[in-house]
Design a protein around this motif. Structure first.
Motif, PDB file in Angstrom:
ATOM      1  N   GLY A   1      -4.360   8.126  -6.541  1.00 35.73           N
ATOM      2  CA  GLY A   1      -3.677   7.240  -7.489  1.00 35.73           C
ATOM      3  C   GLY A   1      -2.629   7.915  -8.356  1.00 35.73           C
ATOM      4  N   SER A   2      -2.303   9.173  -8.074  1.00 35.60           N
ATOM      5  CA  SER A   2      -1.318   9.868  -8.922  1.00 35.60           C
ATOM      6  C   SER A   2       0.107   9.333  -8.682  1.00 35.60           C
ATOM      7  CB  SER A   2      -1.353  11.378  -8.654  1.00 35.60           C
ATOM      8  OG  SER A   2      -1.092  11.615  -7.294  1.00 35.60           O
ATOM      9  N   GLY A   3       0.341   8.783  -7.491  1.00 34.45           N
ATOM     10  CA  GLY A   3       1.668   8.227  -7.191  1.00 34.45           C
ATOM     11  C   GLY A   3       2.387   8.972  -6.075  1.00 34.45           C
ATOM     12  N   LYS A   4       1.637   9.712  -5.236  1.00 28.71           N
ATOM     13  CA  LYS A   4       2.264  10.464  -4.126  1.00 28.71           C
ATOM     14  C   LYS A   4       3.100   9.564  -3.223  1.00 28.71           C
ATOM     15  CE  LYS A   4      -1.758  11.628  -2.558  1.00 28.71           C
ATOM     16  NZ  LYS A   4      -2.572  11.140  -3.689  1.00 28.71           N
ATOM     17  N   SER A   5       2.483   8.456  -2.792  1.00 24.66           N
ATOM     18  CA  SER A   5       3.188   7.594  -1.831  1.00 24.66           C
ATOM     19  C   SER A   5       4.409   6.973  -2.478  1.00 24.66           C
ATOM     20  CB  SER A   5       2.278   6.472  -1.324  1.00 24.66           C
ATOM     21  OG  SER A   5       1.093   7.023  -0.846  1.00 24.66           O
ATOM     22  N   THR A   6       4.293   6.629  -3.752  1.00 21.84           N
ATOM     23  CA  THR A   6       5.421   6.033  -4.470  1.00 21.84           C
ATOM     24  C   THR A   6       6.573   7.040  -4.533  1.00 21.84           C
ATOM     25  OG1 THR A   6       3.804   4.796  -5.763  1.00 21.84           O
ATOM     26  CG2 THR A   6       6.042   4.900  -6.651  1.00 21.84           C
TER      27      THR A   6
ATOM     28  N   ASN B   1       4.037  11.439 -13.583  1.00 29.29           N
ATOM     29  CA  ASN B   1       4.050   9.996 -13.374  1.00 29.29           C
ATOM     30  C   ASN B   1       3.121   9.338 -14.381  1.00 29.29           C
ATOM     31  OD1 ASN B   1       4.409   7.457 -12.330  1.00 29.29           O
ATOM     32  ND2 ASN B   1       3.087   7.777 -10.551  1.00 29.29           N
TER      33      ASN B   1
ATOM     34  N   ARG C   1      -4.812  -1.545  -7.237  1.00 28.36           N
ATOM     35  CA  ARG C   1      -4.310  -1.491  -5.860  1.00 28.36           C
ATOM     36  C   ARG C   1      -5.404  -1.800  -4.837  1.00 28.36           C
ATOM     37  NH1 ARG C   1      -3.001   4.276  -3.552  1.00 28.36           N
ATOM     38  NH2 ARG C   1      -5.270   4.183  -3.527  1.00 28.36           N
TER      39      ARG C   1
HETATM   40  P1  ATP Z   1      -3.765   7.728  -2.878  1.00 30.09           P
HETATM   41  O1  ATP Z   1      -4.155   9.132  -3.119  1.00 30.09           O
HETATM   42  O2  ATP Z   1      -4.877   6.788  -3.130  1.00 30.09           O
HETATM   43  O3  ATP Z   1      -3.089   7.506  -1.559  1.00 30.09           O
HETATM   44  P2  ATP Z   1      -1.205   7.856  -4.239  1.00 30.09           P
HETATM   45  O4  ATP Z   1      -1.240   9.133  -4.994  1.00 30.09           O
HETATM   46  O5  ATP Z   1      -0.406   7.812  -2.992  1.00 30.09           O
HETATM   47  O6  ATP Z   1      -2.676   7.313  -4.009  1.00 30.09           O
HETATM   48  P3  ATP Z   1       0.267   5.495  -4.996  1.00 30.09           P
HETATM   49  O7  ATP Z   1      -0.327   4.625  -3.944  1.00 30.09           O
HETATM   50  O8  ATP Z   1       1.681   5.919  -4.861  1.00 30.09           O
HETATM   51  O9  ATP Z   1      -0.663   6.760  -5.264  1.00 30.09           O
HETATM   52  O10 ATP Z   1       0.125   4.812  -6.428  1.00 30.09           O
HETATM   53  C1  ATP Z   1      -1.115   4.203  -6.804  1.00 30.09           C
HETATM   54  C2  ATP Z   1      -0.812   2.796  -7.327  1.00 30.09           C
HETATM   55  O11 ATP Z   1      -0.116   2.923  -8.563  1.00 30.09           O
HETATM   56  C3  ATP Z   1       0.080   1.980  -6.402  1.00 30.09           C
HETATM   57  O12 ATP Z   1      -0.317   0.643  -6.451  1.00 30.09           O
HETATM   58  C4  ATP Z   1       1.482   2.151  -7.010  1.00 30.09           C
HETATM   59  O13 ATP Z   1       2.310   1.042  -6.751  1.00 30.09           O
HETATM   60  C5  ATP Z   1       1.142   2.278  -8.499  1.00 30.09           C
HETATM   61  N1  ATP Z   1       2.096   3.143  -9.211  1.00 30.09           N
HETATM   62  C6  ATP Z   1       2.422   4.407  -8.911  1.00 30.09           C
HETATM   63  N2  ATP Z   1       3.312   4.902  -9.790  1.00 30.09           N
HETATM   64  C7  ATP Z   1       3.556   3.903 -10.671  1.00 30.09           C
HETATM   65  C8  ATP Z   1       4.385   3.768 -11.846  1.00 30.09           C
HETATM   66  N3  ATP Z   1       5.145   4.783 -12.267  1.00 30.09           N
HETATM   67  N4  ATP Z   1       4.371   2.612 -12.494  1.00 30.09           N
HETATM   68  C9  ATP Z   1       3.605   1.584 -12.077  1.00 30.09           C
HETATM   69  N5  ATP Z   1       2.791   1.624 -11.006  1.00 30.09           N
HETATM   70  C10 ATP Z   1       2.766   2.772 -10.310  1.00 30.09           C
END
Ligand code: ATP
Length: 202
Positions: A16-21, A180, A148
């Motif tokens: 949930g840190s936002g890697k994919s974003t 993030n 999510r």
């Molecule tokens: P995982 O390890 O579970 O794959 P991740 O690190 O890839 O997670 P993301 O899927 O990119 O994380 O982000 C988690 C959720 O938070 C997603 O629903 C994404 O849309 C949301 N998110 C990420 N960054 C932000 C932001 N800056 N503002 C609002 N929502 C965000």
């Protein structure tokens, strides 16, 4: 003259840190992204050798009658047993490593990205040239994941977080950190790192 080989950049960060974003932005900038965690799931369901090894170590119940991965069974099997987590990782990580190597040969760009939650924990950071950690406060991560993934409970998310390397440690090991949180925009941070990485290639 031969083109220089693209260098390899890891993007990591806890659940949930936002890697994919963050990686979606790199991808829009034209940088190829290998999503290792998604690819691992694909390989577990489609790579015949890996499927055979999973079946022999975790039993035939690991796959459903139609041959697809029995995610519920495997999640239940390994969820609270660190030894079994190690055992399944020992099968999946090398398969992903090989698949990633093949993928890199098919790409052409100044640099390539491998996105994975466990780059440091798995040791695969050693095969990469630079690491970016996406860092986000725990509370925000839990709230974003629950939003999510409605199928996950807060306890399950906290359990996953407990299995991962603490964020502070990842920040120290990383070459770049993208913050993030609710007060910093990620887009300018990604652009700054992208410019630096492109300049390194010249
Ligand atoms: P995982 O390890 O579970 O794959 P991740 O690190 O890839 O997670 P993301 O899927 O990119 O994380 O982000 C988690 C959720 O938070 C997603 O629903 C994404 O849309 C949301 N998110 C990420 N960054 C932000 C932001 N800056 N503002 C609002 N929502 C965000």
């Amino acid at each position: 003259m031969n083109k220089p080989k693209p260098f390899l950049v890891g993007v990591t960060g806890g659940i949930g840190s936002g890697k994919s974003t963050v990686c979606r932005i790199f991808s829009i900038l034209g940088i190829p992204v290998y999503a290792a965690d998604d690819r691992a799931k694909w390989l577990m369901a489609n790579d015949p050798n890996l499927k055979k090894e999973i079946s022999s170590q975790f039993g035939e119940k690991s796959f459903l009658e139609d041959g697809s991965l029995n995610r519920a069974f495997l999640a239940e099997e390994v969820f609270s047993d660190p030894e079994k987590v190690k055992k399944i990782n020992a099968l999946v990580h090398p398969a992903v490593g090989e698949d990633f190597k093949k993928w890199t040969k098919e790409q052409s760009a100044p640099y390539l990205i491998k996105e994975a939650a466990l780059l440091f924990e798995s040791g695969s950071y050693k095969e990469l040239d630079y690491i970016i950690n996406v860092s986000s406060p725990l509370k925000i991560r839990v709230a974003r994941v629950l939003l999510r993934d409605p199928h996950r409970s807060e306890d399950q998310v906290n359990h996953i977080i407990d299995q991962q390397m603490p964020d502070e440690q990842k920040n120290e090991l990383a070459d770049y950190v993208i913050k993030n949180n609710d007060s910093k925009l990620i887009l300018p941070q990604v652009l700054e790192i992208h410019q630096k990485l492109c300049a390194l290639q010249k």
